[in-house]
Each structure stands twice: as structure tokens, then as C-alpha cells.
Design a protein around this motif. Structure first.
Motif, short mmCIF file in Angstrom:
data_model
loop_
_atom_site.label_atom_id
_atom_site.label_comp_id
_atom_site.label_asym_id
_atom_site.label_seq_id
_atom_site.Cartn_x
_atom_site.Cartn_y
_atom_site.Cartn_z
N ALA A 54 0.98 -1.22 0.12
CA ALA A 54 0.09 -0.02 0.33
C ALA A 54 1.07 1.11 -0.13
O ALA A 54 1.95 1.16 0.37
CB ALA A 54 -1.20 0.31 1.26
N ALA A 55 0.53 2.17 -0.49
CA ALA A 55 0.32 3.78 -0.70
C ALA A 55 -0.35 4.24 0.03
O ALA A 55 -1.00 4.60 -1.23
CB ALA A 55 1.72 3.68 -1.88
N VAL A 56 0.09 6.18 0.54
CA VAL A 56 -0.50 6.54 0.50
C VAL A 56 -0.26 7.89 0.39
O VAL A 56 0.82 7.89 0.99
CB VAL A 56 -1.82 6.86 2.12
N LEU A 57 -0.54 8.97 0.15
CA LEU A 57 -0.05 10.15 -0.21
C LEU A 57 -0.71 11.56 0.28
O LEU A 57 -2.06 11.05 0.00
CB LEU A 57 0.73 10.42 -1.74
N VAL A 58 -0.73 12.35 0.81
CA VAL A 58 -0.57 13.47 1.39
C VAL A 58 -0.49 14.57 0.59
O VAL A 58 0.46 14.91 0.33
CB VAL A 58 -0.61 13.91 3.01
N LEU A 59 -2.23 15.11 0.16
CA LEU A 59 -2.03 15.73 -0.88
C LEU A 59 -2.34 17.28 -0.89
O LEU A 59 -4.04 17.20 -0.01
CB LEU A 59 -2.46 15.68 -2.24
N GLU A 60 -1.99 18.89 -0.86
CA GLU A 60 -3.07 19.72 -0.79
C GLU A 60 -2.31 20.22 -1.41
O GLU A 60 -1.55 20.55 -2.54
CB GLU A 60 -1.83 20.05 0.55
N ARG A 61 -3.02 21.63 -2.00
CA ARG A 61 -2.84 23.10 -2.08
C ARG A 61 -1.63 23.69 -1.91
O ARG A 61 -2.25 23.61 -0.53
CB ARG A 61 -4.35 23.65 -2.70
N PRO A 62 -0.92 23.99 -2.36
CA PRO A 62 0.68 24.79 -2.81
C PRO A 62 0.35 25.46 -1.23
O PRO A 62 0.91 25.88 -0.48
CB PRO A 62 0.88 25.09 -3.60
#
Length: 407
Positions: free
Chosen positions: A234-242
Motif C-alpha cells: 500500500a501507498a498513501v500520499l497526502v496531497l494539498e494545494r500549495p
């Protein structure tokens, strides 16, 4: 930053190379295979696979609920916990309605489904767990992650076979750039090393049969490749607006700058022989990221180690990126984690950009002379990388390409 850019502020990984981002990165950089014989597969023509460690629940309360989670969900939660911690986020204080979850998987809770089918056949209906469906449905990793972290925004599962994890990241990016969320946990999870799954792929003729040496069985782009090695992880990335990441002082590991998605509409399992869909996905992703082909420094290839897929992908990369960027394929080390593979490889691409280091393609001993690529092998290659792409291609004709940039 473009208004369509989103940043990667956290990464969590659990793979056959180990539990945690650092162990997986070290394992891939070591350039050695991780496959081994599996007791679960004993007696099959293909009796080996890549097995991830069993994740331990972090608290006693979570330990008590582990019984009702399929293995693919346990792997997803382990990766998500690490990603959230890496991003320095506190779910107790974040704005839940602005947090989304999208996690891909190809087969979901197949372990639970098969175990409960055995109970039904051997003991009768009264022995089938009422938790069968809450454990086995493909969306339950996303649902359980939302439950654990208090993510009250949108949540869903992407199911596009081996492109599922990559499509999860593309979906998350659209939520962020569309203003639907401020934070998204995105990735994929798979735990399908079952006799039925392995037999199905073996009957298709796509698995390596190197039972005498499982760690060297997966050989992307090698002249002697004979198929992929099934794996889990499994892989999880936290993504956000800059701007959201900047406001809370979170340093980005990489920028997810572009996504491309197409369908071959050619064959259920074979890629288009000319790679037409893959070429269009790559071109779409570069346009979306506002970069030119010659600006691509590195490619994390899908690289399954099957004769047909590697040949088609190599031709696509060579034709679309004729200046010869460096290329690596993580499946040599980790095997093929199916619906999680795209997310695992996206995470590794982000780390490659961050560390300015390209992991080698494990088991690449004799490059196929028909593969005109600058393949990294033997040892990691130091390289300054401004732009990198990650390819994911799947049964059903799905093609997804992600573009990462240096922040």
C-alpha cells in the motif's frame, strides 16, 4: 506554482521491502528482489510472491477492531497513518469536511471473500460472517480511513486494475484544484496473494515461473524476462494545494503537476500494439503540467517484466521522449502490487525527485536489445531531476501518466 499544481506533503508505504517509507526506499535503492516462496501458494505452478509485513495497530483500541478489517484495508491504514504523520497533520484538529480520501484497489477484500466462501461450503450459511461485505467491498479501505481520521469530505475507491492507485492520485488532484478539498489522502492498497488470484494470472501466462530463484524472477526490460511476480502493499500520499501547505509551514516533497488518462479500447488484457493510448496519456499529462517532452528528466516505468508490455512501453517512451531520460522500474525489486502499484510507484517517483537519486531496476542483467532506453541498473544513480513521470497501464486498456516536479 500553477493553479493546477498540488503538493505532496506526506508519504506512507508498506511493501515487500518493509514497513514504512524509509525501508521501502532503501530496499528499492538496494536493487534486489524481495519475492519468496509462500506457504499459501504451496503446490501451485507459481508458488512465490512478494509479501508485505503484517502492520501492527498503533493502539489497543485499534487492535480490538483489527478483526473486522480485511488485509488490504489494514495495509492501507498503515500507509495512511505514516503519511499523515509525515505531513505533520493532526486529524484531531484538522477541518474534517475539507479532507477527502480516495484509495484504489483492483481486488479489494478478496481474502475475506474466499475465506467466507470456504465457511459457507464447509459449514453452512450460519457460519458466514455478517461482516463479509463491510470487510470485502473495494471501497472499504477508503471508508475505514475516513472513519479513523475523521475525514468528512468526499471518499471513494478507484477500480481500474493496475492503474487504480495512479487514478486515485489524479482524482485527488481534481478535488483539490476544483476547490472541493484542502487535504486529500490518496493512494492504493492490495493484498491478493491468494491461490485463486495467482492461478488466474498463471493461466493467462503472465507470471514468471522462476521457482528456483524467486528474488530474481521479476526482470523488467531484461532480455530473459518471463513475466511478473505478484505482490502486495500500500501507498498513501497526502496531497494539498500549495497555499494550504504554505500556510501551515509544511514543506513539500514534490509537486504533482499533471495527469493524463486514456483508454485503449483494443483488448481486455493486451496493450495496443503501437501504444496509442499510452502515448496519448503521456502527451495529455505533459500538456496538463505545462512541460515539454524534452523537459522530462526521468521516467518511473510501469515495467511489468512481461514480454509484450515492456516492449510496447519501451517504444512509447523512446518515441515520446527521444532525448533519453533515465528510466527505472520498481517492480524488479517489489513485484507487481496490482491496484496499489501505481500509488507505490508514484510515491517512489516523488522520492526520486526529492532525493535526486534514481533507484536501479533490480534483476536487469541483460537489457533487451530492442529496448532503446537509458535504464538505470546495478546501483542508484545521482541525478538532479526537475520533471519526472510515472506510468501506469492496466487490464481493460487503462493508461494513466502522472507528472511530478521539483518544488
Amino acid at each position: 506554482m500553477s493553479r493546477r499544481d498540488v503538493v505532496v506533503t506526506g508519504i506512507g508505504l508498506i511493501t515487500p521491502a518493509g514497513a514504512g517509507r524509509d525501508r521501502t526506499w532503501s530496499g528499492v535503492c538496494a536493487g534486489t528482489g524481495t519475492a519468496a516462496a509462500s506457504p499459501e501458494l504451496k503446490g501451485l505452478t507459481v508458488d512465490f510472491c512478494g509479501t508485505a509485513p503484517e502492520p501492527g495497530p498503533p493502539t489497543a483500541a485499534m487492535r480490538r477492531k483489527t478483526w473486522r478489517l480485511d488485509r488490504f484495508t489494514r495495509l492501507a491504514l498503515a500507509a495512511a497513518r505514516e503519511a499523515v504523520a509525515d505531513a505533520r497533520l493532526d486529524p484531531a484538529t484538522w477541518p474534517g469536511p475539507r479532507v477527502g480520501v480516495v484509495l484504489g484497489s483492483a481486488l479489494g477484500g478478496i481474502n475475506t471473500t474466499l475465506a467466507q466462501l470456504t465457511r459457507l461450503r464447509e459449514h453452512g450459511a450460519e457460519y458466514v460472517s455478517p461482516s463479509l461485505h463491510p470487510m470485502s467491498l473495494v471501497n472499504m479501505a477508503a471508508g475505514e480511513a475516513a472513519l479513523e481520521f475523521g475525514a468528512l469530505g468526499p471518499s471513494l475507491a478507484t477500480v481500474t486494475a493496475c492503474a487504480s492507485g495512479a487514478d486515485a492520485l489524479a482524482t485527488a488532484r481534481s478535488w483539490l484544484t476544483g476547490g472541493l478539498c484542502d487535504i486529500v489522502l490518496a493512494g492504493g492498497a492490495e493484498a491478493a496473494n491468494t491461490p485463486l488470484t495467482v492461478t488466474g494470472f498463471e493461466r493467462l501466462g503472465v507470471l514468471s515461473r522462476r521457482r528456483d530463484d524467486p528474488p530474481s524472477a521479476s526482470r523488467p526490460f531484461d532480455a530473459d524476462r518471463d513475466g511478473f511476480v505478484i505482490a502486495e502493499g500500500a501507498a498513501v500520499l497526502v496531497l494539498e494545494r500549495p497555499e494550504h501547505a504554505r500556510a501551515r509551514g509544511a514543506p513539500p516533497r514534490a509537486v504533482l503537476a499533471g495527469c493524463g488518462s486514456t483508454t485503449d479500447a483494443h483488448h481486455p488484457t493486451a496493450p495496443h500494439p503501437g501504444g496509442a493510448g499510452a502515448r496519448r496519456a503521456l502527451a495529455q499529462a505533459l500538456r496538463d503540467a505545462d512541460v515539454t517532452p524534452k523537459e522530462v528528466d526521468h521516467v518511473n516505468a510501469h515495467g511489468t517484466a512481461t514480454a509484450l508490455n515492456d516492449a510496447v512501453e519501451a517504444r512509447v517512451i523512446a518515441a515520446c521522449l527521444p532525448h533519453g531520460p533515465s528510466v527505472t522500474a520498481a517492480k524488479g525489486a517489489l513485484g507487481h502490487a496490482l491496484g496499489a502499484a501505481g500509488a507505490v510507484e508514484a510515491a517512489l517517483t516523488a522520492l526520486t525527485v526529492q532525493h535526486a537519486l534514481v533507484p536501479p531496476t533490480a534483476n536487469l542483467r541483460r537489457i533487451d536489445p530492442s529496448v532503446p532506453l537509458d535504464l538505470v541498473r546495478g546501483a542508484p544513480r545521482p541525478q538532479h531531476i526537475e520533471v519526472a513521470i510515472s506510468n501506469s497501464f492496466a487490464f481493460g486498456g487503462h493508461n494513466t501518466v502522472l507528472v511530478f516536479r521539483k518544488p
